[in-house]
Design an enzyme around this catalytic site. Sequence first.
Site, PDB file in Angstrom:
ATOM      1  N   ASN A 119      81.412  25.303  28.755  1.00  0.00           N
ATOM      2  CA  ASN A 119      82.590  26.021  28.834  1.00  0.00           C
ATOM      3  C   ASN A 119      83.317  26.381  27.674  1.00  0.00           C
ATOM      4  O   ASN A 119      83.278  25.669  26.600  1.00  0.00           O
ATOM      5  CB  ASN A 119      83.498  24.727  29.359  1.00  0.00           C
ATOM      6  CG  ASN A 119      84.877  25.300  29.593  1.00  0.00           C
ATOM      7  OD1 ASN A 119      85.652  25.914  28.926  1.00  0.00           O
ATOM      8  ND2 ASN A 119      85.529  24.690  30.615  1.00  0.00           N
TER       9      ASN A 119
ATOM     10  N   HIS B 160      87.710  27.202  25.006  1.00  0.00           N
ATOM     11  CA  HIS B 160      88.320  26.881  23.694  1.00  0.00           C
ATOM     12  C   HIS B 160      88.035  27.828  22.305  1.00  0.00           C
ATOM     13  O   HIS B 160      88.902  27.786  21.474  1.00  0.00           O
ATOM     14  CB  HIS B 160      88.236  25.329  23.217  1.00  0.00           C
ATOM     15  CG  HIS B 160      89.036  24.514  24.417  1.00  0.00           C
ATOM     16  ND1 HIS B 160      90.284  24.986  24.858  1.00  0.00           N
ATOM     17  CD2 HIS B 160      88.647  23.602  25.219  1.00  0.00           C
ATOM     18  CE1 HIS B 160      90.688  24.115  25.736  1.00  0.00           C
ATOM     19  NE2 HIS B 160      89.709  23.283  25.829  1.00  0.00           N
TER      20      HIS B 160
ATOM     21  N   HIS C 185      87.380  29.090  32.407  1.00  0.00           N
ATOM     22  CA  HIS C 185      88.574  28.846  33.231  1.00  0.00           C
ATOM     23  C   HIS C 185      89.638  29.940  33.016  1.00  0.00           C
ATOM     24  O   HIS C 185      90.188  29.835  31.860  1.00  0.00           O
ATOM     25  CB  HIS C 185      89.271  27.536  32.999  1.00  0.00           C
ATOM     26  CG  HIS C 185      90.400  27.035  33.917  1.00  0.00           C
ATOM     27  ND1 HIS C 185      90.762  25.566  33.910  1.00  0.00           N
ATOM     28  CD2 HIS C 185      90.910  27.542  35.062  1.00  0.00           C
ATOM     29  CE1 HIS C 185      91.892  25.604  34.764  1.00  0.00           C
ATOM     30  NE2 HIS C 185      91.942  26.743  35.409  1.00  0.00           N
TER      31      HIS C 185
ATOM     32  N   ARG D 137      93.257  30.355  33.744  1.00  0.00           N
ATOM     33  CA  ARG D 137      94.495  29.876  33.911  1.00  0.00           C
ATOM     34  C   ARG D 137      95.241  30.788  34.447  1.00  0.00           C
ATOM     35  O   ARG D 137      95.343  31.800  33.569  1.00  0.00           O
ATOM     36  CB  ARG D 137      94.941  28.637  32.813  1.00  0.00           C
ATOM     37  CG  ARG D 137      94.170  27.635  32.610  1.00  0.00           C
ATOM     38  CD  ARG D 137      94.610  26.793  31.695  1.00  0.00           C
ATOM     39  NE  ARG D 137      94.283  25.374  31.838  1.00  0.00           N
ATOM     40  CZ  ARG D 137      94.727  24.414  32.589  1.00  0.00           C
ATOM     41  NH1 ARG D 137      95.918  24.513  33.066  1.00  0.00           N
ATOM     42  NH2 ARG D 137      94.165  23.434  32.518  1.00  0.00           N
TER      43      ARG D 137
ATOM     44  N   ARG E  27      96.051  30.953  28.954  1.00  0.00           N
ATOM     45  CA  ARG E  27      96.560  30.114  27.707  1.00  0.00           C
ATOM     46  C   ARG E  27      94.936  30.269  26.856  1.00  0.00           C
ATOM     47  O   ARG E  27      94.914  30.218  25.553  1.00  0.00           O
ATOM     48  CB  ARG E  27      96.768  29.066  27.947  1.00  0.00           C
ATOM     49  CG  ARG E  27      95.780  28.067  28.248  1.00  0.00           C
ATOM     50  CD  ARG E  27      96.204  26.601  28.026  1.00  0.00           C
ATOM     51  NE  ARG E  27      97.316  26.231  29.235  1.00  0.00           N
ATOM     52  CZ  ARG E  27      97.515  24.875  29.711  1.00  0.00           C
ATOM     53  NH1 ARG E  27      96.705  23.988  29.223  1.00  0.00           N
ATOM     54  NH2 ARG E  27      98.417  24.755  30.448  1.00  0.00           N
TER      55      ARG E  27
ATOM     56  N   GLU F  72      86.106  28.813  36.540  1.00  0.00           N
ATOM     57  CA  GLU F  72      87.081  27.775  37.415  1.00  0.00           C
ATOM     58  C   GLU F  72      88.288  28.477  37.509  1.00  0.00           C
ATOM     59  O   GLU F  72      88.829  29.135  36.812  1.00  0.00           O
ATOM     60  CB  GLU F  72      87.160  26.988  36.286  1.00  0.00           C
ATOM     61  CG  GLU F  72      86.116  25.928  35.840  1.00  0.00           C
ATOM     62  CD  GLU F  72      86.550  24.883  34.657  1.00  0.00           C
ATOM     63  OE1 GLU F  72      87.478  24.781  34.286  1.00  0.00           O
ATOM     64  OE2 GLU F  72      85.306  24.293  34.252  1.00  0.00           O
TER      65      GLU F  72
ATOM     66  N   THR G  75      92.836  20.104  32.446  1.00  0.00           N
ATOM     67  CA  THR G  75      92.757  19.699  33.912  1.00  0.00           C
ATOM     68  C   THR G  75      92.491  18.161  33.989  1.00  0.00           C
ATOM     69  O   THR G  75      91.580  17.516  33.814  1.00  0.00           O
ATOM     70  CB  THR G  75      91.372  20.258  34.624  1.00  0.00           C
ATOM     71  OG1 THR G  75      91.665  21.834  34.453  1.00  0.00           O
ATOM     72  CG2 THR G  75      91.661  20.225  35.985  1.00  0.00           C
TER      73      THR G  75
ATOM     74  N   GLU H  44      81.872  18.978  41.654  1.00  0.00           N
ATOM     75  CA  GLU H  44      81.827  18.463  40.383  1.00  0.00           C
ATOM     76  C   GLU H  44      82.923  17.535  40.123  1.00  0.00           C
ATOM     77  O   GLU H  44      83.866  17.364  40.457  1.00  0.00           O
ATOM     78  CB  GLU H  44      82.231  19.647  39.436  1.00  0.00           C
ATOM     79  CG  GLU H  44      82.207  19.089  37.910  1.00  0.00           C
ATOM     80  CD  GLU H  44      82.341  20.429  36.968  1.00  0.00           C
ATOM     81  OE1 GLU H  44      81.949  21.533  37.216  1.00  0.00           O
ATOM     82  OE2 GLU H  44      82.855  20.050  35.940  1.00  0.00           O
TER      83      GLU H  44
ATOM     84  N   HIS I  77      83.915  16.864  32.290  1.00  0.00           N
ATOM     85  CA  HIS I  77      85.184  16.395  31.468  1.00  0.00           C
ATOM     86  C   HIS I  77      85.042  15.422  30.522  1.00  0.00           C
ATOM     87  O   HIS I  77      84.427  14.226  31.057  1.00  0.00           O
ATOM     88  CB  HIS I  77      86.277  16.400  32.499  1.00  0.00           C
ATOM     89  CG  HIS I  77      87.779  16.430  31.877  1.00  0.00           C
ATOM     90  ND1 HIS I  77      88.329  17.673  31.851  1.00  0.00           N
ATOM     91  CD2 HIS I  77      88.438  15.613  31.080  1.00  0.00           C
ATOM     92  CE1 HIS I  77      89.593  17.735  31.368  1.00  0.00           C
ATOM     93  NE2 HIS I  77      89.539  16.453  30.941  1.00  0.00           N
TER      94      HIS I  77
HETATM   95  N1  PXP Z   1      84.493  20.993  34.317  1.00  0.00           N
HETATM   96  C1  PXP Z   1      85.713  21.393  34.628  1.00  0.00           C
HETATM   97  C2  PXP Z   1      85.677  21.682  36.296  1.00  0.00           C
HETATM   98  C3  PXP Z   1      87.016  21.522  33.863  1.00  0.00           C
HETATM   99  O1  PXP Z   1      88.219  21.946  34.240  1.00  0.00           O
HETATM  100  C4  PXP Z   1      86.545  21.305  32.522  1.00  0.00           C
HETATM  101  C5  PXP Z   1      87.652  21.553  31.435  1.00  0.00           C
HETATM  102  O2  PXP Z   1      88.717  20.899  31.930  1.00  0.00           O
HETATM  103  C6  PXP Z   1      85.344  21.008  31.995  1.00  0.00           C
HETATM  104  C7  PXP Z   1      84.298  20.685  32.876  1.00  0.00           C
HETATM  105  C8  PXP Z   1      85.016  20.677  30.585  1.00  0.00           C
HETATM  106  O3  PXP Z   1      85.644  19.810  30.206  1.00  0.00           O
HETATM  107  P1  PXP Z   1      85.727  19.362  28.540  1.00  0.00           P
HETATM  108  O4  PXP Z   1      86.379  20.339  28.104  1.00  0.00           O
HETATM  109  O5  PXP Z   1      86.508  18.086  28.522  1.00  0.00           O
HETATM  110  O6  PXP Z   1      84.202  19.166  28.213  1.00  0.00           O
END
Ligand code: PXP
Length: 243
Positions: A11, A14, A47, A49, A53, A74, A105, A155, A194
């Site tokens: 992901n 960030h 994602h 949003r 952001r 996402e 999330t 997931e 997550h």
């Molecule tokens: N999977 C989903 C569906 C998410 O929304 C997120 C981010 O919130 C992640 C995985 C990755 O989570 P993290 O950034 O905490 O590794």
Amino acid sequence: MIPSRLRLGVNIDHVATIRNARGGDHPDPVRAAQIVAACGGDGITAHLREDRRHIRDEDLARIQAATNLPLNLEMAATDEMLEIALRHMPHAACIVPERREERTTEGGLDAAGQHNRLYPIVQKLADAGIRVSLFIAPEVRQLDAAIRLGAHVVEFHTGEYAHAAGEDRAVELKRIADMAALAARNGIEPHAGHGLTYDNVQAIAAIPQLAELNIGHYLIGEAVFVGLENAVVQMRELMDAAR
Ligand code: PXP
């Protein structure tokens, strides 16, 4: 079916968070996607949003054009996001709950309580050939709802597991393992994500039915110190060793 290799979806939200902190175009999440592709990541997760952001609309097409990796978009279950998904045709769409005031999330989607709202969105995505994933808590009620909705993938939100300690963590781990087995028995591909880190990933990666982990914040944070390639390679090694 037990997947032999556990996929790693990275992901890259960030990277865009840091970019947006200064309003310019550096660091570019596209460059992150290219690095992930070059060092053995199996997919890119992003994602979009409602408040934009981190990932922005124009990033989606750029990410898709920059690598051959499957894009897992996402998205909240809204008409706006449905239209964007259908326009971009990602490999997969993961429907997540979204609240403006949350930092991330924070919980799973209430698939059980929102069947009527989710059903047309899941159907339209599936009809278009997009793999539909629902980001849910590891609970029978939510998994049953995902089955009724016709999701291809669930997931499981690993946030509770990641935040728990000691006995509580073992309880959370068992919940995820039991739900992954139940999902697989019902023909739904289980994923998880997550809050996963080098320290907590292996017990999750050892759950045999899981086909994919999606990991973001920790990898991007580590990348500040060791570079994205090293961070992804280390996560990959830990996942493979747990399998
Ligand atoms: N999977 C989903 C569906 C998410 O929304 C997120 C981010 O919130 C992640 C995985 C990755 O989570 P993290 O950034 O905490 O590794």
